[in-house]
Enzyme design. Structure first.
Site, short mmCIF file in Angstrom:
data_model
loop_
_atom_site.label_atom_id
_atom_site.label_comp_id
_atom_site.label_asym_id
_atom_site.label_seq_id
_atom_site.Cartn_x
_atom_site.Cartn_y
_atom_site.Cartn_z
N GLU A 177 0.81 -1.23 0.00
CA GLU A 177 0.00 0.00 0.00
C GLU A 177 0.84 1.28 0.00
O GLU A 177 0.93 1.99 1.00
CB GLU A 177 -0.96 0.02 1.20
CG GLU A 177 -1.95 -1.12 1.20
CD GLU A 177 -3.14 -0.88 2.12
OE1 GLU A 177 -3.11 0.08 2.91
OE2 GLU A 177 -4.11 -1.65 2.05
N TYR A 307 -10.85 -3.05 0.27
CA TYR A 307 -11.67 -2.79 1.44
C TYR A 307 -12.90 -1.95 1.08
O TYR A 307 -14.00 -2.28 1.44
CB TYR A 307 -10.85 -2.05 2.50
CG TYR A 307 -9.83 -2.92 3.20
CD1 TYR A 307 -10.19 -3.70 4.30
CD2 TYR A 307 -8.50 -2.96 2.77
CE1 TYR A 307 -9.26 -4.50 4.95
CE2 TYR A 307 -7.56 -3.75 3.42
CZ TYR A 307 -7.95 -4.52 4.50
OH TYR A 307 -7.02 -5.30 5.14
C1 NOJ Z 1 -4.28 -2.36 5.11
C2 NOJ Z 1 -2.95 -2.55 5.77
O1 NOJ Z 1 -2.09 -3.19 4.88
C3 NOJ Z 1 -3.02 -3.30 7.08
O2 NOJ Z 1 -1.78 -3.16 7.70
C4 NOJ Z 1 -4.16 -2.77 7.89
O3 NOJ Z 1 -4.18 -3.28 9.18
C5 NOJ Z 1 -5.45 -3.09 7.16
N1 NOJ Z 1 -5.43 -2.40 5.89
C6 NOJ Z 1 -6.70 -2.67 7.90
O4 NOJ Z 1 -6.74 -1.29 8.02
#
Ligand code: NOJ
Length: 458
Positions: A177, A307
């Site tokens: 990310e 997400y």
């Molecule tokens: C993306 C991230 O990569 C992860 O570290 C995080 O805990 C989750 N999303 C949930 O927010």
């Protein structure tokens, strides 16, 4: 691409996912290991940030987290019990190089050998991320992601990691990310190091991240040995058409390409587009000769963390128009996590259509709630069970429409340090009691276990 609409691809009557579909769970070093200063590990930007008043909920730190550093054997035994065959984890850069570059901490290398051996002994295949946000603080002190010093140090770190663990690891993920450790960290400033920089420096952080992705790909290609595979994990902005009509789909597609122009767009095009450079103007990133030969090396797959997304329609002027979410739109306890299962469909489909990615993995998907405590050994997280069912149905719809999705990793195996939300927000399918470190599989763990076993949505 008409074949996607009413494609006529028959649903598998048994409703199963493709043969050899990879089912797994995911986590990251900083969020679970604890042992933040044990056996020579250096300070990370999150160790520092979590100690700044008001930055992390409740002043929570990563010092102990799930104590996975000491409990990995029992954690892998539990994974095996639940039928987990693939585990996405990350390596802590400051555990290997306490100051980012300089001397290697052999104790850190030895630790990951023990950990990987324990995983493999439980029949679990590792999927290893080189960088999941825990930048060594010493590098931040030298400019962090705004500085080319970080790129050079990362190139060396990536080589070390592949040399050390390439015999045990065949599936590599370069960075996790990019948007979060650049934009959220140096512009919005809600994540570590929380240091506001100029627009030009911000654009440079993106470019440095792209270069590090390229270095990790290079390291795997040169040193990874036979069968090594590598890809990026991106959290692209996902655009979902308000209605699945050709006009709204076209609008979503256009908006998706624009929103991701500086990261996936640049990687897949082999350079920054004139449109992006015009948008940056005088703040455009500095690009050296050869940068994009490195950045745009072909990869074996694209990882997507899915997400949430943005609804888009064709506006009256023909331009894409974002639709703001009404206050009643369903949301998890994580306030950013609006519950739109179709993010799975459009997230994968648009990546395939726009960039031609021919192998996609959902490297994260899950939901954060302030789950209730364990009662009589049980946690009835029906909300998470239903979340999974709804999201996996949309993923299956994409696969049935011809989108090449080869795997899915649920975030997360167990509750853990949720960055600025500390320990309040729980994403695990296994509950962690932080006072006793007791693990209790939630209802969703049993549900997901059945999905993995049967290779279908139960
Ligand atoms: C993306 C991230 O990569 C992860 O570290 C995080 O805990 C989750 N999303 C949930 O927010």
């Amino acid at each position: 691409m008409n074949h996607f609409l009413n494609s006529g691809v028959a649903l598998n009557p048994a409703g199963t996912f493709p043969q050899n579909f990879v089912w797994g769970v995911a986590a990251a070093a900083a969020q679970i290991e604890g042992a933040a200063f044990t056996e020579g590990k250096g300070e990370s930007i999150w160790d520092r940030f979590s100690r700044m008043p008001g930055k992390v909920h409740n002043g929570d730190t990563l010092d102990v987290a799930c104590d996975h550093y000491h409990r990995f054997k029992e954690d892998f035994a539990l994974m095996r019990q639940l039928g987990v065959k693939n585990y996405r984890l990350s390596i802590s850069w400051p555990r290997l190089y306490p100051t980012g570059d300089g001397a290697l901490n052999q104790a850190g290398v030895d630790y990951y050998h023990r950990l990987l051996d324990a995983m493999v002994a439980e029949g679990i295949t590792p999927w290893v991320t080189f960088f999941h946000w825990d930048l060594p603080q010493a590098l931040e002190d030298r400019g962090g992601w705004t500085s080319a010093v970080t790129v050079k140090a990362f190139a060396n770190y990536a080589e070390t990691v592949v040399k050390a663990f390439g015999g045990k690891v065949k599936n590599w993920i370069t960075l996790n990310e990019i948007r979060c450790f650049t934009w959220l960290s140096y512009d919005v400033c809600v994540q570590a190091p929380g240091r506001k920089v100029s627009p030009a420096e911000l654009n440079q952080t993106y470019h440095h991240a792209l270069l590090c992705h390229g270095h990790a790909v290079r390291a795997v290609r040169q040193l990874g040995g036979p069968g090594a595979r590598v890809g990026l994990t991106d959290n692209s902005t996902i655009c979902m058409p308000v209605t699945e009509t050709p006009a709204d789909i076209a609008a979503a597609r256009t908006w998706y390409a624009e929103k991701n122009i500086h990261l996936l767009g640049a990687i897949y095009a082999g350079g920054y587009s004139p449109k992006y450079l015009a948008r940056c103007g005088a703040d455009a990133p500095r690009v050296e000769e050869g940068d994009f030969a490195l950045i745009s090396q072909p990869t074996d797959f694209l990882g997507l963390n899915l997400y949430t997304g943005t609804f888009v329609r064709a506006g009256a002027d023909g331009r894409p128009q974002e639709i703001p979410l009404p206050v009643h739109y369903p949301v998890a306890d994580s306030p950013w996590l609006h519950l739109a299962p179709q993010v799975m469909y459009w997230g994968t489909r648009l990546a395939h259509e726009t960039y031609g990615a021919t192998s996609l993995y959902v490297t994260e998907n899950g939901c954060g709630y302030n789950d209730e405590p364990v009662v009589n050994g049980e946690v009835f997280d029906l909300h998470r069970r239903d979340y999974l069912r709804g999201h996996l149905r949309e993923l299956q719809r994409a696969i049935n429409d011809g989108v090449p999705v080869d795997g899915y990793f649920l975030w997360s195996f167990m509750d853990n340090f949720e960055w600025q939300d500390g320990y309040e927000r729980r994403f695990g399918i296994v509950h962690v009691d932080y006072a006793t470190q007791k693990r209790t599989p939630k209802l969703s763990a049993h549900y997901y276990s059945a999905i993995m076993r049967e290779n279908r949505i139960v």
